[in-house]
Design a protein around this motif. Structure first.
Motif, short mmCIF file in Angstrom:
data_model
loop_
_atom_site.label_atom_id
_atom_site.label_comp_id
_atom_site.label_asym_id
_atom_site.label_seq_id
_atom_site.Cartn_x
_atom_site.Cartn_y
_atom_site.Cartn_z
N MET A 197 10.12 -12.78 -10.54
CA MET A 197 8.79 -11.88 -10.35
C MET A 197 9.09 -11.31 -8.78
SD MET A 197 5.52 -13.48 -10.58
CE MET A 197 3.38 -12.50 -10.69
N GLY A 198 8.87 -9.97 -8.85
CA GLY A 198 8.68 -9.57 -7.36
C GLY A 198 7.45 -9.81 -6.49
N ARG A 199 8.29 -9.47 -5.23
CA ARG A 199 7.16 -9.68 -3.91
C ARG A 199 6.22 -8.70 -4.13
NH1 ARG A 199 11.98 -8.90 -0.35
NH2 ARG A 199 12.13 -7.29 -2.10
N ILE A 200 4.81 -9.37 -3.80
CA ILE A 200 3.13 -7.78 -3.92
C ILE A 200 4.07 -7.13 -2.99
CG2 ILE A 200 0.97 -8.11 -3.14
CD1 ILE A 200 1.29 -11.40 -3.45
N ASN A 201 4.88 -7.05 -1.79
CA ASN A 201 4.67 -5.64 -1.23
C ASN A 201 6.08 -5.47 -1.47
OD1 ASN A 201 2.04 -5.18 -0.38
ND2 ASN A 201 2.55 -6.75 1.29
N PRO A 202 6.94 -4.23 -2.16
CA PRO A 202 8.62 -4.56 -2.26
C PRO A 202 8.46 -3.86 -0.71
CG PRO A 202 7.02 -3.25 -3.99
CD PRO A 202 6.56 -3.90 -3.29
N VAL A 203 9.86 -3.91 -0.78
CA VAL A 203 10.53 -2.98 0.50
C VAL A 203 10.33 -1.64 0.37
CG1 VAL A 203 12.90 -2.26 1.56
CG2 VAL A 203 12.22 -4.76 1.49
N VAL A 204 10.41 -0.87 0.75
CA VAL A 204 10.24 0.82 0.72
C VAL A 204 11.73 0.93 1.01
CG1 VAL A 204 8.70 2.96 0.66
CG2 VAL A 204 8.01 0.36 -0.20
N ILE A 205 11.98 1.98 0.20
CA ILE A 205 13.50 3.10 1.10
C ILE A 205 13.15 4.20 0.71
CG2 ILE A 205 15.80 3.12 0.87
CD1 ILE A 205 15.92 0.23 0.69
N THR A 206 13.35 4.82 1.03
CA THR A 206 12.93 6.56 0.96
C THR A 206 14.37 7.18 1.55
OG1 THR A 206 11.55 8.53 1.70
CG2 THR A 206 12.51 6.82 3.42
N ASP A 207 14.20 9.03 0.81
CA ASP A 207 15.66 9.52 0.43
C ASP A 207 14.76 10.44 1.27
OD1 ASP A 207 17.50 11.79 0.15
OD2 ASP A 207 16.94 11.65 -1.67
N ALA A 208 15.28 12.11 1.63
CA ALA A 208 14.76 12.67 3.31
C ALA A 208 13.42 13.60 2.34
CB ALA A 208 15.78 13.88 3.16
N GLY A 209 13.65 13.95 0.73
CA GLY A 209 12.80 15.15 0.58
C GLY A 209 11.22 14.18 0.21
N PRO A 210 10.84 12.93 0.14
CA PRO A 210 9.23 12.86 0.47
C PRO A 210 8.50 12.63 1.81
CG PRO A 210 10.52 11.13 -1.42
CD PRO A 210 11.42 11.77 -1.12
N ILE A 211 10.28 12.55 2.99
CA ILE A 211 9.90 13.05 4.31
C ILE A 211 9.65 14.26 4.19
CG2 ILE A 211 10.60 12.31 7.09
CD1 ILE A 211 11.88 10.35 5.44
N ILE A 212 10.12 15.28 4.44
CA ILE A 212 9.68 16.56 4.70
C ILE A 212 8.69 16.95 3.65
CG2 ILE A 212 11.24 18.28 4.30
CD1 ILE A 212 13.81 17.11 4.20
N HIS A 213 8.22 17.00 2.11
CA HIS A 213 7.44 17.09 1.35
C HIS A 213 6.15 16.72 2.21
CE1 HIS A 213 11.19 17.35 -1.31
NE2 HIS A 213 10.43 18.47 -0.33
N LEU A 214 6.30 15.16 2.34
CA LEU A 214 4.30 14.63 2.73
C LEU A 214 4.29 15.67 4.24
CD1 LEU A 214 5.03 11.76 1.64
CD2 LEU A 214 3.34 12.79 0.77
N ASP A 215 5.09 15.56 4.80
CA ASP A 215 5.14 16.28 6.58
C ASP A 215 4.68 17.88 6.02
OD1 ASP A 215 5.23 15.95 9.13
OD2 ASP A 215 6.94 17.64 9.61
N GLU A 216 5.31 18.66 5.04
CA GLU A 216 5.35 20.20 5.39
C GLU A 216 3.52 19.83 4.32
OE1 GLU A 216 8.62 21.15 3.68
OE2 GLU A 216 8.02 20.56 2.29
N CYS B 180 12.88 -3.69 -4.56
CA CYS B 180 11.95 -2.66 -3.76
C CYS B 180 11.49 -1.72 -4.58
CB CYS B 180 13.18 -1.93 -2.81
SG CYS B 180 14.93 -1.84 -3.87
N LEU B 181 11.34 -0.13 -3.75
CA LEU B 181 10.46 0.96 -4.35
C LEU B 181 11.51 1.57 -3.45
CD1 LEU B 181 8.69 2.73 -5.77
CD2 LEU B 181 7.09 2.72 -3.56
N LEU B 182 12.00 2.73 -4.64
CA LEU B 182 13.01 4.00 -3.80
C LEU B 182 11.72 4.88 -4.05
CD1 LEU B 182 15.72 5.39 -2.76
CD2 LEU B 182 16.22 5.78 -5.27
N LEU B 183 11.69 6.28 -3.12
CA LEU B 183 11.08 7.58 -2.89
C LEU B 183 12.10 7.80 -3.16
CD1 LEU B 183 8.30 6.36 0.03
CD2 LEU B 183 8.64 6.13 -2.79
N THR B 184 12.01 8.89 -3.77
CA THR B 184 13.18 10.04 -3.44
C THR B 184 12.62 11.79 -4.58
OG1 THR B 184 15.38 11.19 -3.95
CG2 THR B 184 14.55 9.57 -5.90
N ASP B 185 12.41 13.36 -4.19
CA ASP B 185 12.09 13.60 -5.39
C ASP B 185 13.66 14.64 -6.50
OD1 ASP B 185 9.78 14.25 -4.77
OD2 ASP B 185 10.24 14.48 -3.06
#
Length: 169
Positions: free
Chosen positions: A1-20, A96-101
């Motif tokens: 069973m996974g953790r309630i709050n998985p580790v979140v790891i991001t690629d550059a795209g989501p950071i750049i696009h959310l900042d835009e 974990c959860l991977l954030l990537t576009d």
């Protein structure tokens, strides 16, 4: 069973696009987001203000080890260095959860049983989390082609907008 709050790891795209889109705070909702060293440097080069000190929930992190399976997938999916580091961190942390576009990075993550979401998914998540209203998310989705460097098929964007419009959120 996974953790309630998985580790979140991001690629550059989501950071750049959310900042835009001026909605970096959607990442703060995760509590902490690990940013691989290569990704950090890429964001620093393209969108340095996204890494401002008040975004202290973005944590610079290098993988301690490299996974042979990620190395094997790299040529198959033509993964860039940042995507590779993000996947190495995902293997290192497990649940974990991977954030990537990036489509190739998402396919590689899927083959490794790693959950992956992109900018569009983060915007939709904001409705469920009540961080943004449905109207605010629709405005952001409509702004993507004009205001961001996110490459998304117009038909996909229209479909996402249509689904959000039809939702009860």
């Amino acid at each position: 069973m996974g953790r309630i709050n998985p580790v979140v790891i991001t690629d550059a795209g989501p950071i750049i696009h959310l900042d835009e889109l001026r909605c970096m705070d959607l990442l703060a909702d995760f509590g902490r987001v690990l940013v691989p060293e290569t990704v950090w440097l890429e964001v620093e080069r393209h969108r340095p203000l996204a890494l401002k000190p008040e975004n202290d929930w973005l944590l610079r992190q290098s993988p301690k080890q490299h996974s042979a399976v990620v190395s094997a997938l790299t040529p198959l999916y033509s993964l860039h260095a940042g995507e590779q580091e993000a996947l190495h961190l995902c293997i290192e942390f497990g649940d974990c959860l991977l954030l990537t576009d990036d489509t190739a990075a998402r396919l590689a993550a899927k083959s490794l049983n790693i959950a992956a979401h992109g900018t569009l998914g983060l915007l939709i998540r904001a409705i469920r989390r009540q961080s943004l209203t449905k109207a605010e998310v629709l405005a952001l989705l409509n702004a993507i082609p004009k205001q961001t460097t996110l490459h998304v098929r117009p038909a996909l964007l229209r479909e996402v907008i249509s689904n959000v419009e039809a939702s009860s959120g």
